[in-house]
Write a protein that holds these residues in place. Structure first.
Motif: not given
Length: 308
Positions: A263-273
């Motif tokens: 998991t990378v920040p770009g993917l985690e940002i998508y999941r969180l949002a």
């Protein structure tokens, strides 16, 4: 006859040119305005909104509440989020070191052989990964890294059956496997930039180095590397940003698994949002990621800029 002098004040050249300068500035602003409006609408405004949202506790639908620096504290203290940020920096080793290193080696080897059909074929083959969509590249490499894929079949064929595994599902090897996919995608771009840069180096420098008894390594170190400083800076900048802001390849190949090992920040940002509806925390992570990108890129730009 007595010459009559005029008492009218002289008009300076600057005063005469003032209307022309004002007209030129107006014309310049008219040309700049469309790009400035587009940049403001698609970059500055979303950036400002993300910064505003990062101080809120909001699910994207209901009423937003001011949350102060809590989101940023969470990003900088949560163990999972710190690991996710660390994963992105590990990808930098694959996305940057491998493409730039191999690109320098390839550019040095094929230097002076880029003319004619050989050069055209080489440039086409090297640049091909950049033409292939990242989604297609991710799917193709997922097949190759599968348990019955090409990688494992090749290992079995050469007698390394003990090395076979489900690469993208392995907790240890999943992230390096994703890194190899990114390195393959970026290798062509880096090589082409470096090949283009190496053709700009004065050939007499290589001739002088050979006359002084320099071997190929010394030519590379003292002539090629200094001559490619700016191109290397561009390659490092592009690849570092690609690693820290990666999304497509990770989402297609592993979706961040197993666990959060890829998991990378770009993917985690998508999941969180969009999945967890933590818009404020996602925005804070996005701002932190942007700052990390700038901090990482700034020294590269300083060291590789033209010193003249």
């Amino acid at each position: 006859m007595t010459e009559i002098s005029s008492s009218a004040p002289r008009v300076s050249d600057t005063t005469r040119r003032l209307p022309l300068l004002q007209g030129s500035r107006l014309t310049a602003w008219l040309f700049i305005a469309p790009a400035a409006l587009a940049y403001s609408a698609f970059v500055l405004v979303p950036l400002g909104m993300s910064l505003y949202y990062s101080f809120l506790r909001w699910d994207g639908i209901g009423k937003a509440r001011f949350h102060g620096l809590t989101n940023y504290i969470t990003v900088l203290t949560d163990a999972d989020l710190l690991q996710i940020i660390g994963n992105a920096f590990q990808l930098v080793l694959y996305f940057t070191v491998i493409p730039v290193g191999l690109g320098l080696a390839v550019a040095s080897v094929i230097r002076g052989q880029m003319a004619g059909r050989f050069g055209t074929a080489t440039r086409t083959i090297l640049f091909l990964p950049q033409v292939i969509p990242l989604v297609a590249a991710g799917i193709a490499w997922s097949w190759m890294f599968a348990s019955t894929g090409l990688v494992n079949q090749t290992l079995k064929a050469i007698g390394l059956s003990s090395w076979t595994r489900g690469w993208l599902g392995d907790f240890v090897w999943a992230l390096p496997a994703v890194g190899i996919i990114g390195a393959w995608v970026l290798l062509g771009l880096c090589t082409m930039l470096l090949v283009t840069g190496i053709t700009k180096i004065d050939p007499t420098l290589y001739e002088a180095a050979r006359l002084d008894g320099a071997n190929p390594w010394q030519e590379f170190r003292h002539v090629t590397l200094p001559g490619l400083r700016q191109e290397i800076g561009v390659c490092i900048t592009v690849t570092v940003i690609a690693a820290l802001a990666s999304f497509d390849i990770v989402y297609i190949s592993t979706q961040g698994g197993p666990g959060i090992t890829t998991t990378v920040p770009g993917l985690e940002i998508y999941r969180l949002a969009f999945a967890h509806r933590q818009v404020g925390l996602a925005s804070a992570l996005a701002i932190v990621l942007m700052v990390l990108v700038l901090i990482t890129i700034a020294p590269v730009q300083w060291f590789t800029r033209d010193k003249k």
